[in-house]
Design a protein around this motif. Structure first.
Motif, PDB file in Angstrom:
ATOM      1  N   GLU A 372       0.849  -1.186   0.000  1.00 20.10           N
ATOM      2  CA  GLU A 372       0.000   0.000   0.000  1.00 20.10           C
ATOM      3  C   GLU A 372       0.888   1.240   0.000  1.00 20.10           C
ATOM      4  OE1 GLU A 372      -2.100   0.314   3.700  1.00 20.10           O
ATOM      5  OE2 GLU A 372      -0.353  -0.299   4.862  1.00 20.10           O
ATOM      6  N   TYR A 373       0.281   2.378  -0.270  1.00 17.47           N
ATOM      7  CA  TYR A 373       1.004   3.647  -0.176  1.00 17.47           C
ATOM      8  C   TYR A 373       1.026   4.059   1.290  1.00 17.47           C
ATOM      9  CZ  TYR A 373       2.021   8.631  -0.795  1.00 17.47           C
ATOM     10  OH  TYR A 373       2.570   9.891  -0.721  1.00 17.47           O
ATOM     11  N   ASN A 374       2.207   3.981   1.921  1.00 15.83           N
ATOM     12  CA  ASN A 374       2.314   4.246   3.346  1.00 15.83           C
ATOM     13  C   ASN A 374       3.708   4.802   3.649  1.00 15.83           C
ATOM     14  OD1 ASN A 374       2.603   4.035   6.209  1.00 15.83           O
ATOM     15  ND2 ASN A 374       0.991   2.479   6.254  1.00 15.83           N
ATOM     16  N   LEU A 375       3.797   6.120   3.727  1.00 15.63           N
ATOM     17  CA  LEU A 375       5.093   6.772   3.931  1.00 15.63           C
ATOM     18  C   LEU A 375       5.687   6.451   5.310  1.00 15.63           C
ATOM     19  CD1 LEU A 375       4.484  10.289   2.327  1.00 15.63           C
ATOM     20  CD2 LEU A 375       5.637   8.298   1.331  1.00 15.63           C
ATOM     21  N   GLU A 376       4.836   6.272   6.306  1.00 15.20           N
ATOM     22  CA  GLU A 376       5.359   5.962   7.640  1.00 15.20           C
ATOM     23  C   GLU A 376       6.036   4.593   7.655  1.00 15.20           C
ATOM     24  OE1 GLU A 376       5.623   8.118  10.106  1.00 15.20           O
ATOM     25  OE2 GLU A 376       4.819   9.486   8.580  1.00 15.20           O
ATOM     26  N   LYS A 377       5.421   3.612   7.035  1.00 16.45           N
ATOM     27  CA  LYS A 377       6.038   2.290   6.931  1.00 16.45           C
ATOM     28  C   LYS A 377       7.350   2.374   6.156  1.00 16.45           C
ATOM     29  CE  LYS A 377       2.259  -1.070   7.289  1.00 16.45           C
ATOM     30  NZ  LYS A 377       1.527  -2.160   6.603  1.00 16.45           N
ATOM     31  N   ALA A 378       7.334   3.166   5.093  1.00 12.91           N
ATOM     32  CA  ALA A 378       8.530   3.313   4.266  1.00 12.91           C
ATOM     33  C   ALA A 378       9.690   3.879   5.092  1.00 12.91           C
ATOM     34  CB  ALA A 378       8.235   4.220   3.077  1.00 12.91           C
ATOM     35  N   LYS A 379       9.433   4.941   5.850  1.00 15.36           N
ATOM     36  CA  LYS A 379      10.481   5.572   6.658  1.00 15.36           C
ATOM     37  C   LYS A 379      10.969   4.631   7.767  1.00 15.36           C
ATOM     38  CE  LYS A 379       8.816  10.273   5.777  1.00 15.36           C
ATOM     39  NZ  LYS A 379       8.118  11.455   6.351  1.00 15.36           N
ATOM     40  N   LYS A 380      10.028   3.874   8.345  1.00 14.24           N
ATOM     41  CA  LYS A 380      10.385   2.934   9.414  1.00 14.24           C
ATOM     42  C   LYS A 380      11.321   1.843   8.874  1.00 14.24           C
ATOM     43  CE  LYS A 380       8.164   0.014  12.935  1.00 14.24           C
ATOM     44  NZ  LYS A 380       8.729  -1.295  12.568  1.00 14.24           N
ATOM     45  N   LEU A 381      11.011   1.309   7.694  1.00 13.50           N
ATOM     46  CA  LEU A 381      11.856   0.262   7.102  1.00 13.50           C
ATOM     47  C   LEU A 381      13.231   0.806   6.732  1.00 13.50           C
ATOM     48  CD1 LEU A 381       9.192  -1.561   4.921  1.00 13.50           C
ATOM     49  CD2 LEU A 381      10.665  -2.666   6.615  1.00 13.50           C
ATOM     50  N   LEU A 382      13.289   2.031   6.226  1.00 12.64           N
ATOM     51  CA  LEU A 382      14.591   2.638   5.914  1.00 12.64           C
ATOM     52  C   LEU A 382      15.428   2.783   7.177  1.00 12.64           C
ATOM     53  CD1 LEU A 382      14.096   5.497   3.263  1.00 12.64           C
ATOM     54  CD2 LEU A 382      15.252   3.307   2.969  1.00 12.64           C
ATOM     55  N   ALA A 383      14.769   3.198   8.258  1.00 17.41           N
ATOM     56  CA  ALA A 383      15.480   3.345   9.534  1.00 17.41           C
ATOM     57  C   ALA A 383      16.007   1.996  10.012  1.00 17.41           C
ATOM     58  CB  ALA A 383      14.555   3.965  10.575  1.00 17.41           C
ATOM     59  N   GLU A 384      15.196   0.948   9.875  1.00 15.92           N
ATOM     60  CA  GLU A 384      15.620  -0.399  10.271  1.00 15.92           C
ATOM     61  C   GLU A 384      16.785  -0.892   9.421  1.00 15.92           C
ATOM     62  OE1 GLU A 384      12.247  -2.959  10.093  1.00 15.92           O
ATOM     63  OE2 GLU A 384      11.147  -1.902  11.683  1.00 15.92           O
ATOM     64  N   ALA A 385      16.850  -0.394   8.182  1.00 14.98           N
ATOM     65  CA  ALA A 385      17.952  -0.777   7.289  1.00 14.98           C
ATOM     66  C   ALA A 385      19.209   0.048   7.559  1.00 14.98           C
ATOM     67  CB  ALA A 385      17.524  -0.613   5.831  1.00 14.98           C
ATOM     68  N   GLY A 386      19.098   1.012   8.505  1.00 12.79           N
ATOM     69  CA  GLY A 386      20.264   1.826   8.844  1.00 12.79           C
ATOM     70  C   GLY A 386      20.274   3.187   8.191  1.00 12.79           C
ATOM     71  N   TYR A 387      19.124   3.608   7.645  1.00 12.61           N
ATOM     72  CA  TYR A 387      19.059   4.888   6.935  1.00 12.61           C
ATOM     73  C   TYR A 387      17.913   5.737   7.498  1.00 12.61           C
ATOM     74  CZ  TYR A 387      21.835   2.200   3.563  1.00 12.61           C
ATOM     75  OH  TYR A 387      22.802   1.414   2.962  1.00 12.61           O
ATOM     76  N   LYS A 388      18.041   6.155   8.755  1.00 12.58           N
ATOM     77  CA  LYS A 388      16.945   6.888   9.401  1.00 12.58           C
ATOM     78  C   LYS A 388      16.701   8.269   8.783  1.00 12.58           C
ATOM     79  CE  LYS A 388      19.689   8.885  13.176  1.00 12.58           C
ATOM     80  NZ  LYS A 388      19.777   9.065  14.639  1.00 12.58           N
ATOM     81  N   ASP A 389      17.722   8.798   8.096  1.00 13.56           N
ATOM     82  CA  ASP A 389      17.573  10.104   7.450  1.00 13.56           C
ATOM     83  C   ASP A 389      17.422   9.974   5.929  1.00 13.56           C
ATOM     84  OD1 ASP A 389      17.837  11.519   9.884  1.00 13.56           O
ATOM     85  OD2 ASP A 389      20.019  11.238   9.798  1.00 13.56           O
ATOM     86  N   GLY A 390      17.063   8.808   5.476  1.00 11.48           N
ATOM     87  CA  GLY A 390      16.956   8.570   4.033  1.00 11.48           C
ATOM     88  C   GLY A 390      18.265   8.043   3.470  1.00 11.48           C
ATOM     89  N   LEU A 391      18.258   7.713   2.190  1.00  8.95           N
ATOM     90  CA  LEU A 391      19.458   7.167   1.560  1.00  8.95           C
ATOM     91  C   LEU A 391      20.415   8.289   1.199  1.00  8.95           C
ATOM     92  CD1 LEU A 391      17.951   4.512  -0.910  1.00  8.95           C
ATOM     93  CD2 LEU A 391      18.874   4.131   1.385  1.00  8.95           C
ATOM     94  N   PRO A 392      21.685   8.159   1.577  1.00 13.13           N
ATOM     95  CA  PRO A 392      22.656   9.199   1.206  1.00 13.13           C
ATOM     96  C   PRO A 392      23.000   9.124  -0.280  1.00 13.13           C
ATOM     97  CG  PRO A 392      23.760   7.365   2.300  1.00 13.13           C
ATOM     98  CD  PRO A 392      22.292   7.071   2.361  1.00 13.13           C
ATOM     99  N   GLY A 393      23.212  10.283  -0.884  1.00 12.91           N
ATOM    100  CA  GLY A 393      23.605  10.313  -2.291  1.00 12.91           C
ATOM    101  C   GLY A 393      22.415  10.343  -3.229  1.00 12.91           C
ATOM    102  N   GLN A 394      22.699  10.062  -4.503  1.00 10.21           N
ATOM    103  CA  GLN A 394      21.686  10.117  -5.549  1.00 10.21           C
ATOM    104  C   GLN A 394      21.732   8.818  -6.350  1.00 10.21           C
ATOM    105  OE1 GLN A 394      22.149  12.975  -8.909  1.00 10.21           O
ATOM    106  NE2 GLN A 394      20.319  13.969  -8.093  1.00 10.21           N
ATOM    107  N   PHE A 395      20.572   8.354  -6.798  1.00 11.30           N
ATOM    108  CA  PHE A 395      20.504   7.059  -7.459  1.00 11.30           C
ATOM    109  C   PHE A 395      19.854   7.188  -8.832  1.00 11.30           C
ATOM    110  CE2 PHE A 395      20.572   6.555  -2.923  1.00 11.30           C
ATOM    111  CZ  PHE A 395      21.619   5.661  -2.752  1.00 11.30           C
ATOM    112  N   GLU A 396      20.359   6.394  -9.750  1.00 15.60           N
ATOM    113  CA  GLU A 396      19.930   6.447 -11.137  1.00 15.60           C
ATOM    114  C   GLU A 396      18.653   5.626 -11.346  1.00 15.60           C
ATOM    115  OE1 GLU A 396      23.612   6.561 -14.045  1.00 15.60           O
ATOM    116  OE2 GLU A 396      22.260   4.922 -14.564  1.00 15.60           O
ATOM    117  N   LEU A 397      17.666   6.235 -11.968  1.00 15.76           N
ATOM    118  CA  LEU A 397      16.495   5.509 -12.456  1.00 15.76           C
ATOM    119  C   LEU A 397      16.490   5.664 -13.973  1.00 15.76           C
ATOM    120  CD1 LEU A 397      13.837   4.029 -12.489  1.00 15.76           C
ATOM    121  CD2 LEU A 397      12.704   6.061 -11.579  1.00 15.76           C
ATOM    122  N   ALA A 398      16.813   4.582 -14.665  1.00 14.55           N
ATOM    123  CA  ALA A 398      16.933   4.619 -16.122  1.00 14.55           C
ATOM    124  C   ALA A 398      15.616   4.219 -16.780  1.00 14.55           C
ATOM    125  CB  ALA A 398      18.057   3.686 -16.576  1.00 14.55           C
ATOM    126  N   TYR A 399      15.338   4.828 -17.925  1.00 13.79           N
ATOM    127  CA  TYR A 399      14.138   4.467 -18.686  1.00 13.79           C
ATOM    128  C   TYR A 399      14.381   4.764 -20.160  1.00 13.79           C
ATOM    129  CZ  TYR A 399      12.961   9.502 -18.895  1.00 13.79           C
ATOM    130  OH  TYR A 399      12.981  10.847 -19.131  1.00 13.79           O
TER     131      TYR A 399
END
Length: 555
Positions: A372-399
């Motif tokens: 589902e669309y759930n920003l709170e769950k998303a932020k919680k999982l990032l924090a559990e992965a060690g990224y409580k402030d979001g992912l550092p840097g910039q990432f490529e999305l190619a299309y």
């Protein structure tokens, strides 16, 4: 914020009404025009159906016209008109005879014997024989060919030994006589007949392949309804009728021209002006959708909406940090608002995806929860992965370059920014792009999968088995040994509820592992000119143009 939410709801409601109108009973203009078309068809004699040029459109320069090398829908649409195989799909995706007039399957489902029609000719005039199928299938398995479709025939007895250089032929491919061809499998494979209906299994003449070498992709010679004439890259592909075609003689059309028009708005303008006769590439201009779908409008007879065996997705390269972390992938899945993407960005003509298998595919699980669309769950999982402030840097999305693709990835870019994931968008032409994905040179990438054959094996085995990492279809380089084992088991099971239940278990595990962001299930909004008759677009793709004819007054 309230106004924005209200406007979205209004858009959704409006599009729902339009979709319902499109699929329901249509009155007035559409009924009248449909009757007129049927009356015209009745008045045209069989002889008068012959002639004319079909002006088609594809949205990219085909990467190849060699059946052994094709992995994309653009190439496949053209290839299906040049080449032919043992069997083919009909409008309902049933497998029906083609060059093989009949076949027998042994009691243990291992030995498949095909009886070929006599008098079928390649475009160079030579008759197609059983040995041509041995050559065609062996060529795909030959490491020198570098075919990305070896998985289609890896289950043939002796294929493994041949591919490893331990044998000089594939023992499971045999010529019994000029018109009898036999395939022996190492183990039962339930969808094998459907695999043979794929364009990759279409027969090629040895002498032409050896004549052109790698350039055979540029000068294809097959046994299909149309002969190859010309390919001006990034401009057009031209085909002409095959006078010696084995199915009731030549096709109705004199010629087929596939114009290469990458941009949807340009293609629609060409369609409106009558310069192309179909627009079936799922990229109708957003600003025109309401007008196109009006059941009493200018396109009432032209327009159809067809559910497809397809899923649009964003893939992660699961072998690269930070996307080798499942919680990161899950977090990003929760951050993507699929409902708004489907309703607003895609104008309500598609369905948000909960999983991998689309609703038109056997084994589709309507109860699969997905993300589902759930920003709170998303932020919680990032924090559990060690990224409580979001992912550092910039990432490529190619299309690959396309206005629709651009709108979707821009919306996803905006979604991800809300959880501290910064994405840089990279667009490129299709040929270059698909090589980038196949080579594992991406971090995130946009792709879609339209089924080659109507069986869950074609989604789950092809796209997620570790054997198929890279060019084989698994662009996410996803690896799960338990999933591999289940996939191996499922493809040899007898049809039935136990096999379907196993595929649903596999899909659930893959969705949990999150190598993809499934975005939406395809519904093909297509436009075909009313004077074009017998143009068939299935849940999978357009059928060959063999039986298509154009009203004499519109040539």
């Amino acid at each position: 914020m309230m106004k924005k939410r209200l406007s979205i709801l209004l858009v959704v409601a409006l599009m729902a009404v339009l979709v319902t109108a499109c699929g329901g009973n249509q009155e007035g203009k559409v009924e009248k025009d449909s009757k007129n078309k049927q009356e015209v068809a009745k008045e045209v004699s069989e002889q008068d159906k012959y002639g004319g040029v079909f002006q088609g459109r594809v949205k990219a320069d085909p990467p190849t016209l060699d059946p052994a090398m094709a992995t994309d829908t653009t190439s496949s649409r053209v290839i299906r008109n040049i080449f032919d195989g043992l069997v083919q799909f009909d409008k309902d995706l049933n497998v029906i005879p083609a060059i093989a007039k009949s076949w027998n399957i042994s009691e243990d489902s291992l030995v498949w014997t095909f009886n070929l029609r006599k008098g079928v000719k390649f475009h160079n005039g030579r008759e197609v024989k059983a040995d041509d199928f041995v050559y065609t299938f062996t060529r795909i398995l030959n490491s020198k060919t570098k075919s990305p479709r070896t998985w289609l025939f890896e289950g043939v007895k002796g294929a493994k030994e041949f591919m490893e250089g331990k044998a000089d032929k594939v023992t499971g491919l045999k010529v019994l006589d000029d018109y009898t061809f036999q395939v022996t499998l190492a183990e039962p494979f339930t969808p094998f007949l459907s695999v043979l209906a794929m364009e990759n299994a279409y027969v090629v003449p040895r002498e032409e392949v050896e004549k052109y070498g790698e350039e055979f992709a540029q000068y294809p010679v097959g046994a299909g309804p149309f002969k190859f004439v010309e390919w001006k890259h990034d401009d057009k592909v031209v085909l002409e009728k095959n006078e010696d075609y084995y199915v009731e003689g030549r096709p109705y059309l004199d010629k087929v021209v596939y114009r290469i028009i990458p941009e949807g708005s340009s293609a629609f303008a060409e369609y409106e002006q009558g310069n192309v006769y179909q627009n079936v590439d799922d990229d109708l201009p957003a600003g025109q959708i309401t007008r196109i779908m009006d059941p009493n409008g200018d396109f009432a007879v032209d327009f159809k909406s067809i559910p497809r065996l397809g899923t649009f997705y964003i893939g992660f390269n699961t072998q690269k940090e930070p996307f080798n972390n499942k919680k990161v992938r899950q977090a990003i899945n929760y951050a993507v608002n699929r409902k708004v993407l489907a309703a607003v960005v895609m104008n309500g003509v598609v369905k948000p995806a909960n999983g991998i298998l689309p609703p038109t595919m056997p084994g589709y699980n309507p109860d699969l929860e997905g993300y589902e669309y759930n920003l709170e769950k998303a932020k919680k999982l990032l924090a559990e992965a060690g990224y409580k402030d979001g992912l550092p840097g910039q990432f490529e999305l190619a299309y690959n370059t396309d206005k629709k693709n651009q709108r979707i990835v821009e919306a996803i870019q905006s979604n991800l920014k809300q959880i501290g994931v910064n994405v840089r968008l990279i667009n490129m032409d299709w040929g270059t792009y698909i090589k980038k994905v196949d080579n594992g040179e991406t971090q995130m990438y946009r792709l879609a999968w339209i089924a080659d054959y109507p069986d869950p094996d074609n989604f789950l085995y092809v796209l997620f088995h570790s054997k198929n990492a890279g060019p084989g279809g698994n662009g996410a380089f996803y690896k799960n040994s338990e999933v591999d084992q289940m996939l191996d088991k499922a493809r040899s099971m007898k049809p039935g509820k136990d096999r379907i239940a196993l595929y649903q278990k596999i899909e659930k595990q893959i969705v949990e592992d999150a190598p993809w962001i499934p975005v939406y299930y395809y519904t093909a909004p297509i436009l075909v000119k009313p004077f074009v008759n017998n143009y068939v677009f299935t849940a999978q793709s357009a059928l060959p143009l063999t039986n298509v004819w154009i009203d004499p007054n519109h040539r």
